[in-house]
Design a protein around this motif. Sequence first.
Motif, PDB file in Angstrom:
ATOM      1  N   THR A   1      11.916  39.284  27.123  1.00  0.00           N
ATOM      2  CA  THR A   1      12.705  40.507  27.278  1.00  0.00           C
ATOM      3  C   THR A   1      13.796  40.316  28.324  1.00  0.00           C
ATOM      4  O   THR A   1      14.950  40.720  28.127  1.00  0.00           O
ATOM      5  N   SER A   2      13.445  39.696  29.424  1.00  0.00           N
ATOM      6  CA  SER A   2      14.426  39.435  30.472  1.00  0.00           C
ATOM      7  C   SER A   2      15.568  38.566  29.947  1.00  0.00           C
ATOM      8  O   SER A   2      16.746  38.866  30.170  1.00  0.00           O
TER       9      SER A   2
ATOM     10  N   ALA B   1      16.561  38.274  26.965  1.00  0.00           N
ATOM     11  CA  ALA B   1      17.369  38.986  25.969  1.00  0.00           C
ATOM     12  C   ALA B   1      18.575  39.641  26.639  1.00  0.00           C
ATOM     13  O   ALA B   1      19.580  39.923  25.985  1.00  0.00           O
ATOM     14  N   GLY B   2      18.485  39.834  27.955  1.00  0.00           N
ATOM     15  CA  GLY B   2      19.597  40.401  28.707  1.00  0.00           C
ATOM     16  C   GLY B   2      20.605  39.361  29.182  1.00  0.00           C
ATOM     17  O   GLY B   2      21.601  39.705  29.800  1.00  0.00           O
ATOM     18  N   GLY B   3      20.340  38.095  28.917  1.00  0.00           N
ATOM     19  CA  GLY B   3      21.251  37.022  29.322  1.00  0.00           C
ATOM     20  C   GLY B   3      20.507  35.927  30.069  1.00  0.00           C
ATOM     21  O   GLY B   3      19.352  36.087  30.459  1.00  0.00           O
ATOM     22  N   ARG B   4      21.179  34.811  30.273  1.00  0.00           N
ATOM     23  CA  ARG B   4      20.544  33.656  30.931  1.00  0.00           C
ATOM     24  C   ARG B   4      20.148  34.003  32.359  1.00  0.00           C
ATOM     25  O   ARG B   4      20.829  34.788  33.023  1.00  0.00           O
ATOM     26  N   LYS B   5      19.038  33.413  32.787  1.00  0.00           N
ATOM     27  CA  LYS B   5      18.548  33.674  34.144  1.00  0.00           C
ATOM     28  C   LYS B   5      17.861  32.436  34.683  1.00  0.00           C
ATOM     29  O   LYS B   5      17.381  31.595  33.933  1.00  0.00           O
ATOM     30  N   HIS B   6      17.777  32.376  36.014  1.00  0.00           N
ATOM     31  CA  HIS B   6      17.020  31.310  36.681  1.00  0.00           C
ATOM     32  C   HIS B   6      15.640  31.875  37.024  1.00  0.00           C
ATOM     33  O   HIS B   6      15.368  33.075  36.850  1.00  0.00           O
ATOM     34  N   GLY B   7      14.757  31.006  37.494  1.00  0.00           N
ATOM     35  CA  GLY B   7      13.364  31.376  37.736  1.00  0.00           C
ATOM     36  C   GLY B   7      13.166  32.612  38.579  1.00  0.00           C
ATOM     37  O   GLY B   7      12.440  33.532  38.193  1.00  0.00           O
ATOM     38  N   TYR B   8      13.792  32.667  39.750  1.00  0.00           N
ATOM     39  CA  TYR B   8      13.581  33.831  40.614  1.00  0.00           C
ATOM     40  C   TYR B   8      14.188  35.097  40.013  1.00  0.00           C
ATOM     41  O   TYR B   8      13.679  36.194  40.232  1.00  0.00           O
ATOM     42  N   GLY B   9      15.251  34.934  39.242  1.00  0.00           N
ATOM     43  CA  GLY B   9      15.811  36.084  38.527  1.00  0.00           C
ATOM     44  C   GLY B   9      14.828  36.625  37.505  1.00  0.00           C
ATOM     45  O   GLY B   9      14.687  37.845  37.337  1.00  0.00           O
ATOM     46  N   LEU B  10      14.116  35.719  36.829  1.00  0.00           N
ATOM     47  CA  LEU B  10      13.104  36.129  35.858  1.00  0.00           C
ATOM     48  C   LEU B  10      11.931  36.833  36.538  1.00  0.00           C
ATOM     49  O   LEU B  10      11.410  37.829  36.030  1.00  0.00           O
ATOM     50  N   ILE B  11      11.526  36.313  37.688  1.00  0.00           N
ATOM     51  CA  ILE B  11      10.418  36.938  38.424  1.00  0.00           C
ATOM     52  C   ILE B  11      10.782  38.361  38.827  1.00  0.00           C
ATOM     53  O   ILE B  11      10.004  39.301  38.638  1.00  0.00           O
ATOM     54  N   GLY B  12      11.980  38.539  39.364  1.00  0.00           N
ATOM     55  CA  GLY B  12      12.430  39.874  39.773  1.00  0.00           C
ATOM     56  C   GLY B  12      12.588  40.815  38.595  1.00  0.00           C
ATOM     57  O   GLY B  12      12.207  41.989  38.674  1.00  0.00           O
ATOM     58  N   ASP B  13      13.120  40.297  37.496  1.00  0.00           N
ATOM     59  CA  ASP B  13      13.331  41.135  36.320  1.00  0.00           C
ATOM     60  C   ASP B  13      11.997  41.551  35.702  1.00  0.00           C
ATOM     61  O   ASP B  13      11.842  42.692  35.265  1.00  0.00           O
ATOM     62  N   ALA B  14      11.019  40.650  35.683  1.00  0.00           N
ATOM     63  CA  ALA B  14       9.692  40.996  35.146  1.00  0.00           C
ATOM     64  C   ALA B  14       9.075  42.126  35.963  1.00  0.00           C
ATOM     65  O   ALA B  14       8.487  43.059  35.398  1.00  0.00           O
TER      66      ALA B  14
ATOM     67  N   ARG C   1      18.850  25.485  40.998  1.00  0.00           N
ATOM     68  CA  ARG C   1      18.484  26.605  40.120  1.00  0.00           C
ATOM     69  C   ARG C   1      18.616  26.119  38.683  1.00  0.00           C
ATOM     70  O   ARG C   1      19.684  25.684  38.267  1.00  0.00           O
ATOM     71  N   ARG C   2      17.522  26.230  37.954  1.00  0.00           N
ATOM     72  CA  ARG C   2      17.538  25.916  36.518  1.00  0.00           C
ATOM     73  C   ARG C   2      17.620  27.228  35.759  1.00  0.00           C
ATOM     74  O   ARG C   2      16.850  28.142  36.008  1.00  0.00           O
ATOM     75  N   TYR C   3      18.565  27.303  34.849  1.00  0.00           N
ATOM     76  CA  TYR C   3      18.766  28.511  34.056  1.00  0.00           C
ATOM     77  C   TYR C   3      18.181  28.333  32.662  1.00  0.00           C
ATOM     78  O   TYR C   3      18.132  27.222  32.132  1.00  0.00           O
ATOM     79  N   PHE C   4      17.768  29.457  32.079  1.00  0.00           N
ATOM     80  CA  PHE C   4      17.189  29.469  30.745  1.00  0.00           C
ATOM     81  C   PHE C   4      17.843  30.579  29.941  1.00  0.00           C
ATOM     82  O   PHE C   4      18.335  31.560  30.505  1.00  0.00           O
ATOM     83  N   GLU C   5      17.834  30.401  28.609  1.00  0.00           N
ATOM     84  CA  GLU C   5      18.365  31.433  27.723  1.00  0.00           C
ATOM     85  C   GLU C   5      17.469  31.564  26.505  1.00  0.00           C
ATOM     86  O   GLU C   5      16.728  30.646  26.151  1.00  0.00           O
ATOM     87  N   LEU C   6      17.554  32.720  25.886  1.00  0.00           N
ATOM     88  CA  LEU C   6      16.796  33.024  24.679  1.00  0.00           C
ATOM     89  C   LEU C   6      17.437  32.300  23.498  1.00  0.00           C
ATOM     90  O   LEU C   6      18.657  32.241  23.393  1.00  0.00           O
ATOM     91  N   THR C   7      16.626  31.756  22.613  1.00  0.00           N
ATOM     92  CA  THR C   7      17.138  31.159  21.379  1.00  0.00           C
ATOM     93  C   THR C   7      17.040  32.186  20.252  1.00  0.00           C
ATOM     94  O   THR C   7      16.425  33.252  20.420  1.00  0.00           O
ATOM     95  N   ASP C   8      17.600  31.864  19.099  1.00  0.00           N
ATOM     96  CA  ASP C   8      17.467  32.753  17.937  1.00  0.00           C
ATOM     97  C   ASP C   8      15.991  32.929  17.573  1.00  0.00           C
ATOM     98  O   ASP C   8      15.556  34.040  17.258  1.00  0.00           O
ATOM     99  N   ALA C   9      15.232  31.839  17.647  1.00  0.00           N
ATOM    100  CA  ALA C   9      13.793  31.923  17.348  1.00  0.00           C
ATOM    101  C   ALA C   9      13.090  32.807  18.374  1.00  0.00           C
ATOM    102  O   ALA C   9      12.179  33.570  18.030  1.00  0.00           O
ATOM    103  N   GLY C  10      13.512  32.723  19.622  1.00  0.00           N
ATOM    104  CA  GLY C  10      12.934  33.566  20.664  1.00  0.00           C
ATOM    105  C   GLY C  10      13.229  35.034  20.428  1.00  0.00           C
ATOM    106  O   GLY C  10      12.369  35.899  20.622  1.00  0.00           O
TER     107      GLY C  10
END
Length: 118
Positions: A10-11, A13-26, A67-76
Amino acid sequence: MREPTLLVLTSLAGGRKHGYGLIGDAADLSDGRVRLKVGTLYAVLDRLLDQGLVAPAGEEVVDGRLRRYFELTDAGAGALDAEVRRIEANAAAARTRLAAWRPGTATRSIHIRLGGVS
């Protein structure tokens, strides 16, 4: 799908994020109920990467830290959509049952069944 996985997808889906960004968004998405630990987050991300549901989306050094960033794929996005539909269907079924529920009806139906057996 477990809640940490749902929140990570879900996080993203709002755009690419790094680990701590994902933790805060969750934490924000769950109104503070879910506080992902770093180890849990990266275990989820590793699994999602292996499944092709998320992809690496770059790296940068900030204040001497990588900082490593991640993004949602179409499958995701498809997996997230399927999970949201499943949750919505379950919630609709629960709402229907609750709307028909009246205090004491469950007790009466058990009593009637037990009374008919004896």
